[in-house]
Motif scaffolding. Structure first.
Motif, PDB file in Angstrom:
ATOM      1  N   GLU A 138       0.473  -1.508  -0.060  1.00 20.84           N
ATOM      2  CA  GLU A 138       0.083   0.002   0.153  1.00 20.84           C
ATOM      3  C   GLU A 138       0.393   1.257  -0.179  1.00 20.84           C
ATOM      4  O   GLU A 138       1.666   1.239   0.702  1.00 20.84           O
ATOM      5  N   GLN A 165      -1.481  -8.336  -3.212  1.00 21.48           N
ATOM      6  CA  GLN A 165      -2.178  -6.831  -4.558  1.00 21.48           C
ATOM      7  C   GLN A 165      -1.008  -6.025  -3.975  1.00 21.48           C
ATOM      8  O   GLN A 165      -0.471  -5.739  -2.907  1.00 21.48           O
ATOM      9  N   TRP A 167      -1.279  -1.278  -4.724  1.00 25.60           N
ATOM     10  CA  TRP A 167      -2.272  -0.471  -4.275  1.00 25.60           C
ATOM     11  C   TRP A 167      -1.238   1.214  -4.456  1.00 25.60           C
ATOM     12  O   TRP A 167      -0.321   1.443  -3.132  1.00 25.60           O
ATOM     13  N   TYR A 168      -1.620   1.998  -5.428  1.00 26.79           N
ATOM     14  CA  TYR A 168      -0.627   2.849  -5.304  1.00 26.79           C
ATOM     15  C   TYR A 168       1.121   2.374  -4.953  1.00 26.79           C
ATOM     16  O   TYR A 168       1.223   3.015  -3.699  1.00 26.79           O
ATOM     17  N   GLU A 189      -3.897  -1.521  -8.778  1.00 24.61           N
ATOM     18  CA  GLU A 189      -4.948  -0.676  -8.474  1.00 24.61           C
ATOM     19  C   GLU A 189      -3.645   0.240  -8.270  1.00 24.61           C
ATOM     20  O   GLU A 189      -3.369   0.559  -7.624  1.00 24.61           O
ATOM     21  N   SER A 191      -0.672   1.575 -10.038  1.00 25.65           N
ATOM     22  CA  SER A 191       0.585   0.553  -9.467  1.00 25.65           C
ATOM     23  C   SER A 191       1.728   1.061 -11.335  1.00 25.65           C
ATOM     24  O   SER A 191       1.245   0.763 -11.552  1.00 25.65           O
TER      25      SER A 191
END
Length: 412
Positions: A138, A165, A167-168, A189, A191
């Protein structure tokens, strides 16, 4: 000047010794018996050597530069109570742990390992089981997720998480991981500049790989096999997908890869084998499809609306039920120098190129798109008759969609 130089050398040596840190041992009979206690006691850049055993802990926060190193895969059991390890510091390494029993929640994305606003981290050689989310990055950067095995037990999408995962996050390498039985194997997402290579993502509920709004990423030598709907690539640009394998993604709404709103990408040297649809394309432009193998798919390539200035060259289309499906009479995409197993033309001058153009869009494919129930007539005489009539005088299929230089031999 000589004294100043000598003092500078001593300062550098002391800083180097400090950065290496001490090694603190953690075990049931050691002076330090819990991981949380070890983190609290440790100084920056220390190593916590976690001995073999079971540690029933969760909400472990690593808030300083440390290395957590497992010996003979100690087990960290979160007891289904929540997140297990959260990293909030730069320069953290987590290596050689077996982490199980992440908490499940409908309001929080609990993970076995979460990295938050951190840089220069290394997550490697972990085994994660009985999880919600596996490894969750994250707003982090300049890190590596390497050689981990993530095995979930997902049954339904609504109460399962993703294996890895991002994210950013930026400038991350995700390499040599095995991800199975989760919702999405690898999910990105927002990234950018991510490298995903040599991973094996299979038997996941939804996608082997799923990414959105992520640009300038590179995917090489990955295998995506037997996932619910294959791989979804959406709303991104400047993507390179090379030397990947998309296999056995079967189902009424399944595909090897879905491209939606993708621009200025490169898809080369991939294998699409035994998928309902090899590549499903919608609203994607200026993509170079080169040296890919499409083998035994239902549809090799399905082109839907608003796909312009794409080039398909030097690909092998082998024994697909339909090579190309197209839903428009308009076409400015280029098909050239591909090998088509369904080509029946000739090569009188023996230059390796067919003398007669090949039209890969069949009328029967057009009919099936409009009326799916007609698929029961596949391999029938009816299909052969209507395809022959359309070949002689194209009416419904794009008359400019053809390979003017089809190759006579498969490209090795």
């Amino acid at each position: 000047m000589g004294i100043l130089r000598q003092n500078l050398i001593i300062a550098i040596l002391l800083l180097g010794n400090f950065a290496r840190g001490e090694t603190l041992r953690i075990c049931e009979s050691c002076q330090i018996s819990s991981i949380k206690e070890g983190i609290a006691i440790a100084s920056d850049f220390d190593t916590l050597l976690i001995k073999k055993g079971t540690y029933r802990e969760f909400n472990i926060v690593i808030d300083k530069p440390l290395t957590l190193l497992g010996e003979d895969y100690p087990v960290i059991d979160g007891g289904d109570q929540g997140e297990i390890i959260t990293i909030t510091s730069d320069h953290v390494t987590v290596d050689g742990l077996f982490i199980i029993n992440v908490g499940t929640s409908y309001t929080s994305d609990y993970a076995a390992i979460r990295v938050v606003k951190s840089a220069h981290f290394l997550i490697q050689n972990l085994v994660l089981e009985k999880l919600f989310f596996g490894i969750y990055l994250e707003k982090s950067r300049n890190g590596r997720v390497y050689h981990n095995k993530i095995i979930g037990d997902a049954v339904d999408e609504y109460n399962s998480g993703n294996g890895i995962q991002l994210w950013y996050s930026q400038n991350i390498v995700v390499e040599q991981n095995i991800v199975q039985h989760v919702r999405d194997g690898i999910y990105l997402e927002f990234s950018d500049h991510i490298t995903i290579k040599d991973n094996f993502s299979s038997d996941n509920l939804r996608y082997g790989l799923h990414f959105m709004f992520s640009n300038n990423d590179v995917y090489t030598n990955n295998t995506f096999e037997n996932n619910g709907a294959g791989v979804a690539v959406m709303f991104s640009k400047k993507i390179k997908m090379n030397n990947n394998s998309f296999k056995k993604n079967w189902g009424a709404a399944s595909f090897g890869m879905l491209l939606k709103e993708i621009n200025d990408a490169e898809i080369r040297n991939n294998t699409f084998e035994e998928n309902t649809v090899g590549i499903n394309i919608e609203g994607s432009n200026r993509i170079d499809y080169t040296h890919n193998d499409f083998i035994n798919n239902g549809w090799a390539v399905k082109v839907k609306g608003a796909c312009y200035t794409n080039t398909f060259s030097n690909n092998n289309f082998l024994y697909n039920s339909f090579d190309i499906s197209y839903n428009s009479k308009l076409n400015d995409n280029v098909f050239e120098n591909n090998y088509w197993s369904g080509y029946t033309g000739y090569d009188l001058d023996r230059n390796g190129v067919g003398d007669v153009p090949y039209r890969p869009v069949k009328l029967f494919s057009y009919i099936v798109n409009r009326t799916p129930e007609t698929i029961v007539l596949l391999r029938s005489l009816f299909m052969d008759i209507i395809d022959f009539s359309e070949k002689v005088s194209p009416v419904f299929t794009p008359d400019k969609l053809l390979d003017a230089n089809p190759l006579m031999k498969k490209i090795e």
